[in-house]
Design an enzyme around this catalytic site. Sequence first.
Site, PDB file in Angstrom:
ATOM      1  N   LYS A 137       0.835  -1.204   0.000  1.00  0.00           N
ATOM      2  CA  LYS A 137       0.000   0.000   0.000  1.00  0.00           C
ATOM      3  C   LYS A 137       0.879   1.267   0.000  1.00  0.00           C
ATOM      4  O   LYS A 137       2.094   1.192   0.254  1.00  0.00           O
ATOM      5  CB  LYS A 137      -0.920  -0.028   1.230  1.00  0.00           C
ATOM      6  CG  LYS A 137      -1.956  -1.168   1.196  1.00  0.00           C
ATOM      7  CD  LYS A 137      -2.876  -1.114   2.420  1.00  0.00           C
ATOM      8  CE  LYS A 137      -3.958  -2.168   2.352  1.00  0.00           C
ATOM      9  NZ  LYS A 137      -4.894  -2.097   3.508  1.00  0.00           N
ATOM     10  N   TYR A 146     -12.193  -1.639  -4.159  1.00  0.00           N
ATOM     11  CA  TYR A 146     -12.671  -1.910  -2.795  1.00  0.00           C
ATOM     12  C   TYR A 146     -14.194  -1.848  -2.684  1.00  0.00           C
ATOM     13  O   TYR A 146     -14.716  -1.630  -1.594  1.00  0.00           O
ATOM     14  CB  TYR A 146     -12.038  -0.918  -1.819  1.00  0.00           C
ATOM     15  CG  TYR A 146     -10.666  -1.351  -1.321  1.00  0.00           C
ATOM     16  CD1 TYR A 146     -10.514  -2.492  -0.529  1.00  0.00           C
ATOM     17  CD2 TYR A 146      -9.518  -0.624  -1.613  1.00  0.00           C
ATOM     18  CE1 TYR A 146      -9.270  -2.902  -0.067  1.00  0.00           C
ATOM     19  CE2 TYR A 146      -8.266  -1.018  -1.146  1.00  0.00           C
ATOM     20  CZ  TYR A 146      -8.150  -2.155  -0.373  1.00  0.00           C
ATOM     21  OH  TYR A 146      -6.916  -2.565   0.095  1.00  0.00           O
ATOM     22  N   ASN A 155      -1.931  -0.266   7.101  1.00  0.00           N
ATOM     23  CA  ASN A 155      -1.412  -1.560   7.540  1.00  0.00           C
ATOM     24  C   ASN A 155      -0.516  -2.209   6.480  1.00  0.00           C
ATOM     25  O   ASN A 155      -0.387  -3.421   6.409  1.00  0.00           O
ATOM     26  CB  ASN A 155      -2.554  -2.467   7.984  1.00  0.00           C
ATOM     27  CG  ASN A 155      -3.607  -2.644   6.894  1.00  0.00           C
ATOM     28  OD1 ASN A 155      -3.402  -2.215   5.764  1.00  0.00           O
ATOM     29  ND2 ASN A 155      -4.710  -3.275   7.221  1.00  0.00           N
ATOM     30  N   HIS A 167      -2.056  -5.274   1.344  1.00  0.00           N
ATOM     31  CA  HIS A 167      -3.349  -5.905   1.086  1.00  0.00           C
ATOM     32  C   HIS A 167      -3.070  -7.313   0.591  1.00  0.00           C
ATOM     33  O   HIS A 167      -2.197  -7.508  -0.252  1.00  0.00           O
ATOM     34  CB  HIS A 167      -4.105  -5.115   0.005  1.00  0.00           C
ATOM     35  CG  HIS A 167      -5.286  -5.852  -0.556  1.00  0.00           C
ATOM     36  ND1 HIS A 167      -6.541  -5.769  -0.007  1.00  0.00           N
ATOM     37  CD2 HIS A 167      -5.395  -6.724  -1.602  1.00  0.00           C
ATOM     38  CE1 HIS A 167      -7.377  -6.540  -0.695  1.00  0.00           C
ATOM     39  NE2 HIS A 167      -6.702  -7.135  -1.668  1.00  0.00           N
ATOM     40  N   GLU A 195      -9.906  -9.854  -8.129  1.00  0.00           N
ATOM     41  CA  GLU A 195      -8.805  -8.957  -7.751  1.00  0.00           C
ATOM     42  C   GLU A 195      -7.602  -9.134  -8.677  1.00  0.00           C
ATOM     43  O   GLU A 195      -6.969  -8.166  -9.069  1.00  0.00           O
ATOM     44  CB  GLU A 195      -8.387  -9.206  -6.296  1.00  0.00           C
ATOM     45  CG  GLU A 195      -9.441  -8.744  -5.316  1.00  0.00           C
ATOM     46  CD  GLU A 195      -8.897  -8.595  -3.903  1.00  0.00           C
ATOM     47  OE1 GLU A 195      -7.669  -8.660  -3.709  1.00  0.00           O
ATOM     48  OE2 GLU A 195      -9.725  -8.416  -2.992  1.00  0.00           O
TER      49      GLU A 195
HETATM   50  O1  CDP Z   1      -7.286  -5.972   4.523  1.00  0.00           O
HETATM   51  P1  CDP Z   1      -8.159  -6.944   5.277  1.00  0.00           P
HETATM   52  O2  CDP Z   1      -8.799  -7.977   4.375  1.00  0.00           O
HETATM   53  O3  CDP Z   1      -7.461  -7.534   6.465  1.00  0.00           O
HETATM   54  O4  CDP Z   1      -9.353  -6.084   5.938  1.00  0.00           O
HETATM   55  P2  CDP Z   1     -10.743  -5.608   5.341  1.00  0.00           P
HETATM   56  O5  CDP Z   1     -11.761  -5.741   6.417  1.00  0.00           O
HETATM   57  O6  CDP Z   1     -11.043  -6.292   4.035  1.00  0.00           O
HETATM   58  O7  CDP Z   1     -10.537  -4.048   5.085  1.00  0.00           O
HETATM   59  C1  CDP Z   1      -9.833  -3.580   3.945  1.00  0.00           C
HETATM   60  C2  CDP Z   1      -8.920  -2.447   4.379  1.00  0.00           C
HETATM   61  O8  CDP Z   1      -9.711  -1.369   4.863  1.00  0.00           O
HETATM   62  C3  CDP Z   1      -7.979  -2.763   5.541  1.00  0.00           C
HETATM   63  O9  CDP Z   1      -6.821  -3.455   5.165  1.00  0.00           O
HETATM   64  C4  CDP Z   1      -7.672  -1.371   6.078  1.00  0.00           C
HETATM   65  O10 CDP Z   1      -6.694  -0.703   5.294  1.00  0.00           O
HETATM   66  C5  CDP Z   1      -9.017  -0.668   5.877  1.00  0.00           C
HETATM   67  N1  CDP Z   1      -9.838  -0.644   7.117  1.00  0.00           N
HETATM   68  C6  CDP Z   1      -9.941   0.543   7.841  1.00  0.00           C
HETATM   69  O11 CDP Z   1      -9.355   1.573   7.465  1.00  0.00           O
HETATM   70  N2  CDP Z   1     -10.685   0.574   9.013  1.00  0.00           N
HETATM   71  C7  CDP Z   1     -11.345  -0.521   9.432  1.00  0.00           C
HETATM   72  N3  CDP Z   1     -12.062  -0.463  10.554  1.00  0.00           N
HETATM   73  C8  CDP Z   1     -11.248  -1.720   8.716  1.00  0.00           C
HETATM   74  C9  CDP Z   1     -10.488  -1.759   7.553  1.00  0.00           C
HETATM   75 MG    MG Z   2     -10.222  -7.761   2.844  1.00  0.00          MG
END
Ligand code: CDP
Ligand code: MG
Length: 137
Positions: A10, A50, A113, A116, A127
């Site tokens: 990212k 997204y 974080n 991705h 994707e």
């Molecule tokens: O990336 P991952 O699949 O672990 O998490 P996700 O639930 O699919 O969310 C996608 C991305 O959204 C995350 O990797 C974070 O960068 C962001 N996110 C966020 O900013 N705040 C949250 N409460 C949850 C996710």
């Molecule tokens: Mg995800």
Amino acid sequence: MLEKTLLIIKPDGVKKKLIGKIISRIEKEGFNILNIKFLKLSIEEAKEFYKIHEGKDFYSSLCEFMASGPIVVILLEGENCQRRLRELVGATDPTKAAKGTIRKEFGSSIQENVVHAANPEENVEREIKFFFPEIVI
Ligand code: CDP
Ligand code: MG
């Protein structure tokens, strides 16, 4: 099962100069790198990528963040690599991610974080095709 998956470094990972460290980690874990692209998403592209999160409170902020700078998109292949990559990346919130995971080591917040990883519970093929439309899955 031999399969493909997608990893993205990212904008925060690129800014923190973590490209080399993350790729090195991926190679050390035995994943095969099939392709790498360095690019910057437009806000529209980030929203499309997204769109599964459309309507969630973090959606706008996430899309702005993902379009805020260049990213590195990496196509990987390996035995059970979809699950294995998620394990290596760790939980979404770096403070909750397991020791030794990429997010634990380098992540600075739940949004920033560093990486991705395509989620096998969602649509990995979509994707991959988003960034590598020419790839046969
Ligand atoms: O990336 P991952 O699949 O672990 O998490 P996700 O639930 O699919 O969310 C996608 C991305 O959204 C995350 O990797 C974070 O960068 C962001 N996110 C966020 O900013 N705040 C949250 N409460 C949850 C996710
Ligand atoms: Mg995800």
